[in-house]
Design a protein around this motif. Sequence first.
Motif, PDB file in Angstrom:
ATOM      1  N   ASN A   1      51.159  30.556  15.863  1.00  0.00           N
ATOM      2  CA  ASN A   1      52.260  31.452  15.481  1.00  0.00           C
ATOM      3  C   ASN A   1      52.054  32.910  15.864  1.00  0.00           C
ATOM      4  O   ASN A   1      52.783  33.785  15.422  1.00  0.00           O
ATOM      5  CB  ASN A   1      52.542  31.390  13.965  1.00  0.00           C
ATOM      6  CG  ASN A   1      52.931  29.978  13.558  1.00  0.00           C
ATOM      7  OD1 ASN A   1      53.672  29.329  14.295  1.00  0.00           O
ATOM      8  ND2 ASN A   1      52.424  29.512  12.430  1.00  0.00           N
ATOM      9  N   GLN A   2      51.048  33.175  16.672  1.00  0.00           N
ATOM     10  CA  GLN A   2      50.813  34.561  17.139  1.00  0.00           C
ATOM     11  C   GLN A   2      51.093  34.616  18.637  1.00  0.00           C
ATOM     12  O   GLN A   2      50.671  33.741  19.376  1.00  0.00           O
ATOM     13  CB  GLN A   2      49.327  34.928  16.930  1.00  0.00           C
ATOM     14  CG  GLN A   2      48.917  35.163  15.492  1.00  0.00           C
ATOM     15  CD  GLN A   2      49.429  36.501  14.988  1.00  0.00           C
ATOM     16  OE1 GLN A   2      49.300  37.526  15.647  1.00  0.00           O
ATOM     17  NE2 GLN A   2      50.043  36.488  13.816  1.00  0.00           N
ATOM     18  N   ASP A   3      51.786  35.676  19.051  1.00  0.00           N
ATOM     19  CA  ASP A   3      51.964  35.876  20.499  1.00  0.00           C
ATOM     20  C   ASP A   3      50.646  36.338  21.103  1.00  0.00           C
ATOM     21  O   ASP A   3      50.022  37.273  20.599  1.00  0.00           O
ATOM     22  CB  ASP A   3      53.028  36.954  20.763  1.00  0.00           C
ATOM     23  CG  ASP A   3      54.436  36.386  20.636  1.00  0.00           C
ATOM     24  OD1 ASP A   3      54.558  35.168  20.433  1.00  0.00           O
ATOM     25  OD2 ASP A   3      55.401  37.170  20.745  1.00  0.00           O
ATOM     26  N   GLU A   4      50.226  35.681  22.173  1.00  0.00           N
ATOM     27  CA  GLU A   4      48.992  36.060  22.863  1.00  0.00           C
ATOM     28  C   GLU A   4      49.298  36.392  24.313  1.00  0.00           C
ATOM     29  O   GLU A   4      50.182  35.795  24.922  1.00  0.00           O
ATOM     30  CB  GLU A   4      47.974  34.910  22.834  1.00  0.00           C
ATOM     31  CG  GLU A   4      47.427  34.575  21.452  1.00  0.00           C
ATOM     32  CD  GLU A   4      46.502  35.635  20.877  1.00  0.00           C
ATOM     33  OE1 GLU A   4      46.075  35.455  19.737  1.00  0.00           O
ATOM     34  OE2 GLU A   4      46.225  36.648  21.567  1.00  0.00           O
ATOM     35  N   MET A   5      48.532  37.340  24.828  1.00  0.00           N
ATOM     36  CA  MET A   5      48.666  37.712  26.234  1.00  0.00           C
ATOM     37  C   MET A   5      47.362  37.370  26.944  1.00  0.00           C
ATOM     38  O   MET A   5      46.297  37.854  26.550  1.00  0.00           O
ATOM     39  CB  MET A   5      48.955  39.211  26.312  1.00  0.00           C
ATOM     40  CG  MET A   5      48.987  39.769  27.703  1.00  0.00           C
ATOM     41  SD  MET A   5      49.426  41.525  27.577  1.00  0.00           S
ATOM     42  CE  MET A   5      49.076  42.050  29.244  1.00  0.00           C
ATOM     43  N   ILE A   6      47.476  36.528  27.964  1.00  0.00           N
ATOM     44  CA  ILE A   6      46.266  36.120  28.705  1.00  0.00           C
ATOM     45  C   ILE A   6      46.381  36.681  30.121  1.00  0.00           C
ATOM     46  O   ILE A   6      47.402  36.489  30.792  1.00  0.00           O
ATOM     47  CB  ILE A   6      46.148  34.586  28.749  1.00  0.00           C
ATOM     48  CG1 ILE A   6      45.986  34.042  27.322  1.00  0.00           C
ATOM     49  CG2 ILE A   6      44.955  34.134  29.588  1.00  0.00           C
ATOM     50  CD1 ILE A   6      46.968  32.986  26.966  1.00  0.00           C
ATOM     51  N   VAL A   7      45.371  37.406  30.555  1.00  0.00           N
ATOM     52  CA  VAL A   7      45.365  37.943  31.914  1.00  0.00           C
ATOM     53  C   VAL A   7      44.300  37.204  32.711  1.00  0.00           C
ATOM     54  O   VAL A   7      43.112  37.310  32.418  1.00  0.00           O
ATOM     55  CB  VAL A   7      45.062  39.461  31.913  1.00  0.00           C
ATOM     56  CG1 VAL A   7      44.997  40.005  33.342  1.00  0.00           C
ATOM     57  CG2 VAL A   7      46.109  40.214  31.099  1.00  0.00           C
ATOM     58  N   GLU A   8      44.748  36.416  33.686  1.00  0.00           N
ATOM     59  CA  GLU A   8      43.793  35.742  34.590  1.00  0.00           C
ATOM     60  C   GLU A   8      43.739  36.564  35.867  1.00  0.00           C
ATOM     61  O   GLU A   8      44.784  36.933  36.423  1.00  0.00           O
ATOM     62  CB  GLU A   8      44.285  34.338  34.933  1.00  0.00           C
ATOM     63  CG  GLU A   8      44.203  33.354  33.790  1.00  0.00           C
ATOM     64  CD  GLU A   8      44.865  32.040  34.186  1.00  0.00           C
ATOM     65  OE1 GLU A   8      44.129  31.105  34.547  1.00  0.00           O
ATOM     66  OE2 GLU A   8      46.097  31.969  34.145  1.00  0.00           O
ATOM     67  N   VAL A   9      42.548  36.851  36.327  1.00  0.00           N
ATOM     68  CA  VAL A   9      42.426  37.649  37.550  1.00  0.00           C
ATOM     69  C   VAL A   9      41.327  37.069  38.429  1.00  0.00           C
ATOM     70  O   VAL A   9      40.276  36.652  37.941  1.00  0.00           O
ATOM     71  CB  VAL A   9      42.205  39.148  37.209  1.00  0.00           C
ATOM     72  CG1 VAL A   9      40.981  39.352  36.332  1.00  0.00           C
ATOM     73  CG2 VAL A   9      42.103  39.987  38.466  1.00  0.00           C
ATOM     74  N   GLU A  10      41.622  36.999  39.729  1.00  0.00           N
ATOM     75  CA  GLU A  10      40.641  36.433  40.662  1.00  0.00           C
ATOM     76  C   GLU A  10      39.528  37.428  40.957  1.00  0.00           C
ATOM     77  O   GLU A  10      39.768  38.644  41.026  1.00  0.00           O
ATOM     78  CB  GLU A  10      41.331  36.077  41.991  1.00  0.00           C
ATOM     79  CG  GLU A  10      42.226  34.866  41.887  1.00  0.00           C
ATOM     80  CD  GLU A  10      42.846  34.453  43.225  1.00  0.00           C
ATOM     81  OE1 GLU A  10      43.618  33.499  43.203  1.00  0.00           O
ATOM     82  OE2 GLU A  10      42.560  35.083  44.258  1.00  0.00           O
ATOM     83  N   LEU A  11      38.345  36.892  41.135  1.00  0.00           N
ATOM     84  CA  LEU A  11      37.196  37.716  41.555  1.00  0.00           C
ATOM     85  C   LEU A  11      37.279  37.917  43.068  1.00  0.00           C
ATOM     86  O   LEU A  11      37.894  37.121  43.778  1.00  0.00           O
ATOM     87  CB  LEU A  11      35.899  37.012  41.177  1.00  0.00           C
ATOM     88  CG  LEU A  11      35.640  36.936  39.660  1.00  0.00           C
ATOM     89  CD1 LEU A  11      34.636  35.850  39.336  1.00  0.00           C
ATOM     90  CD2 LEU A  11      35.149  38.280  39.133  1.00  0.00           C
ATOM     91  N   SER A  12      36.627  38.977  43.545  1.00  0.00           N
ATOM     92  CA  SER A  12      36.629  39.196  44.999  1.00  0.00           C
ATOM     93  C   SER A  12      35.389  38.534  45.602  1.00  0.00           C
ATOM     94  O   SER A  12      34.536  38.006  44.888  1.00  0.00           O
ATOM     95  CB  SER A  12      36.592  40.694  45.292  1.00  0.00           C
ATOM     96  OG  SER A  12      35.277  41.166  45.087  1.00  0.00           O
TER      97      SER A  12
END
Length: 435
Positions: free
Chosen positions: A368-379
Amino acid sequence: MNDKYWEEEIETMPREKLRELQLQRLKKTIGIAANSPYYKQVFQEHGITADSIRSVEDIRKIPFTTKADMRANYPFGLVAGNMHEDGVRIHSSSGTTGTPTVIVHSRHDLDSWANLVARCLYTVGIRKTDVFQNSSGYGMFTGGLGFQYGAERLGALTVPAAAGNSKRQIKFIMDFKTTALHAIPSYAIRLAEVFQEEGIDPASTTLKTLVIGAEPHTDEQRKKIERMLGVKAYNSFGMTEMNGPGVAFECTEQNGMHFWEDCYLVEIINPETGEPVPDGEIGELVLTTLDREMMPLIRYRTRDLTRILPGKCPCGRTHLRIDRIKGRSDDMFIIKGVNIFPMQVEKVLVQFPELGSNYLITLETINNQDEMIVEVELSDLSTDNYIELEKIRKAISRQLKDEILVTPKVKLVKKGSLPQSEGKAVRVKDLRDNK
């Protein structure tokens, strides 16, 4: 001809003369628009005629036109000219869902558009001796034919390479001695990575000018592209509803995009109230075509957020400058009561050399909580050391919280594991229950 300007008289026209030209063209545009089924009705309801517009400010008597209006009148409800006699091309927006927005052009409209694009390219120093390669999609998308006709009008040797196939793009750049390239920012970075993979230094090629646009990007990302490709990169603004590319463009000063006010009337409004905001304040860009005959658009709400930059540009052009697009009044998302733009996330991510350029923001409801997930590629340069990676992850998380006031979950993923897009990069996936 002055070698600095494509059309010196128009580009350096004193502001009051430019205003007179706008009024004259606005009255003409209203006269034309009244022939379309849509505007005919709007004008009747609001008592608008060309004569009722006595100053440019009088445009505020006319209601806004929105994308919803265009869709409701799909396909030809806003066409004012005689399409069967004078229509020569249809373009539609790049939106993938629902009814597209459609624009019909006459020969005059295409001529005016090609001239504007030529003016833009000339502004950043591209000349007829250049080889101009266009890595934009052709077809209904305006970035292909828009730049094609503009570069041809300029007299450059054109390479209509179209989108994708990076190895072939690089082969063309090398074999045809390409000097100027048009690419969207996320693709420009992809191209730089392929140069690297192929063991070729982009600085060893003839490439010197890059035109970027079509997706919002930060100044940090522009500088990264310039470093990676060894070019000068210039920001451009355009949209299908206003023709496509060629609406506003940076000059070599790289300090804001000149808006061609002989062909467009610019308003910046508060998206909530619809009232104008003072110069220098961020608001939503509203545009009116001033040199389009087949299908003029009046007070079109673009949903793009920007501001008018104060002061004069050292280049001598008198047309107002807008700041880079800050995002859209509709690609903004709200999480935990905070308004966030993907651009704010990107601004933080580009500061970490260990990261690649591809990222994805996912919004979902967990317990019941809004979550923000940031996936980012490594170089390629990043380490495999878990402790090091954890340090980087925490640093990103901390900096994001400072920028957006919400703590996202940050996941570092292997290079190439997020979906690659040929078109505009998809940056946000909203999977929340309440969206």
